[in-house]
Design an enzyme around this catalytic site. Structure first.
Site, PDB file in Angstrom:
ATOM      1  N   GLU A   3     -24.350  21.448  -0.421  1.00  0.00           N
ATOM      2  CA  GLU A   3     -23.725  22.335   0.568  1.00  0.00           C
ATOM      3  C   GLU A   3     -24.533  23.627   0.739  1.00  0.00           C
ATOM      4  OE1 GLU A   3     -21.363  21.993   2.702  1.00  0.00           O
ATOM      5  OE2 GLU A   3     -20.403  20.133   2.088  1.00  0.00           O
TER       6      GLU A   3
ATOM      7  N   GLU B  25     -24.423  32.288  10.666  1.00  0.00           N
ATOM      8  CA  GLU B  25     -25.105  33.548  10.365  1.00  0.00           C
ATOM      9  C   GLU B  25     -24.981  33.784   8.861  1.00  0.00           C
ATOM     10  OE1 GLU B  25     -23.621  36.600  13.010  1.00  0.00           O
ATOM     11  OE2 GLU B  25     -24.532  38.180  11.782  1.00  0.00           O
TER      12      GLU B  25
ATOM     13  N   TYR C 234       0.852  -1.197   0.000  1.00  0.00           N
ATOM     14  CA  TYR C 234       0.000   0.000   0.000  1.00  0.00           C
ATOM     15  C   TYR C 234       0.890   1.251   0.000  1.00  0.00           C
ATOM     16  CZ  TYR C 234      -2.741   3.842   1.907  1.00  0.00           C
ATOM     17  OH  TYR C 234      -3.308   5.065   2.108  1.00  0.00           O
TER      18      TYR C 234
ATOM     19  N   GLU D 169     -26.137  24.648   4.284  1.00  0.00           N
ATOM     20  CA  GLU D 169     -25.610  25.836   4.960  1.00  0.00           C
ATOM     21  C   GLU D 169     -26.561  27.032   4.948  1.00  0.00           C
ATOM     22  OE1 GLU D 169     -20.839  25.065   4.700  1.00  0.00           O
ATOM     23  OE2 GLU D 169     -21.649  26.549   3.333  1.00  0.00           O
TER      24      GLU D 169
ATOM     25  N   SER E  59      -6.504  26.600  -6.447  1.00  0.00           N
ATOM     26  CA  SER E  59      -5.746  25.793  -5.482  1.00  0.00           C
ATOM     27  C   SER E  59      -5.543  26.657  -4.253  1.00  0.00           C
ATOM     28  CB  SER E  59      -4.376  25.430  -6.052  1.00  0.00           C
ATOM     29  OG  SER E  59      -4.487  24.339  -6.925  1.00  0.00           O
TER      30      SER E  59
HETATM   31 ZN   LIG Z   1      -0.390  -3.034   4.329  1.00  0.00          ZN
END
Ligand SMILES: [Zn+2]
Length: 206
Positions: A104, A154, A49, A108, A123
């Site tokens: 969202e 708010e 991994y 919100e 970015s």
């Molecule tokens: Zn592993």
């Protein structure tokens, strides 16, 4: 105001050790550092991994109404708490960024919106532990009752030339300024994805 797509409030080279896994999330072996594709990465010698640390995809939304934009005050447990931002959030794995934007906004602000255009992608290297890539969209209100929720405590409609301090993110400041200068270039949205899908409607039915 010039267009800008890269915002870094720290030296982007700083390490982000808080993001490092210590143990392999697949087999629980302790990870080691290994150079892979020119970077030192956390690597599991047992199952191979590799931990890739990537920016998080997010969306933010300019909700337009009568030449005003909706902004929200950030809750105590969010980054830059107490400051103001455009409605925004992270894209979940199961949704498109357009679905994420509608979700969202609803969470919100309590508003159901139609996504009308794409106006920027940025970015944002906010701190060594948080780097986001945010797609900025515009939207119009369809219906709903204005009520802050989720990460916002708010809400406020921002007018052109309003003196407003305390914005959390430089990216928001610039895109808001460009909006009021009529300087945004709007990329159309595929009409099939303007409106909320069934999933979103069901999810919020009480
Ligand atoms: Zn592993």
């Amino acid at each position: 105001m010039k267009i800008k797509q890269h915002f870094n409030s720290y030296d982007g080279k700083q390490s982000s050790s808080r993001l490092d896994f210590v143990y392999c999330p697949k087999c629980s072996t302790k990870l080691v550092k290994k150079e892979i594709d020119a970077f030192l990465r956390n690597y599991c010698s047992k199952c191979q991994y590799i931990q890739y640390i990537n920016p998080l995809p997010g969306v933010s939304v300019l909700i337009e109404k009568d030449r005003k934009l909706l902004i929200g005050k950030r809750s105590q447990d969010s980054v830059e708490s107490g400051k103001w931002c455009l409605p925004c959030g992270f894209v979940e794995h199961h949704e498109s960024y357009l679905d994420a934007a509608r979700r969202e906004v609803f969470e919100e602000t309590g508003l159901k919106v139609k996504i009308t255009s794409l106006v920027n992608v940025s970015s944002n290297q906010i701190n060594p532990n948080l780097h986001t890539i945010v797609t900025v969209l515009t939207a119009e209100v369809i219906n709903g009752t204005l009520k802050p929720g989720d990460d916002l405590v708010e809400l406020n409609w921002l007018y052109k030339n309003a003196t407003f301090r305390g914005m959390a993110f430089e990216a928001d400041k610039i895109i808001i300024k460009r909006y009021f200068e009529n300087a945004l270039i709007r990329i159309p949205i595929d009409p099939r994805f303007w409106l909320a899908n069934q999933y979103e409607d069901k999810r919020h039915e009480k």
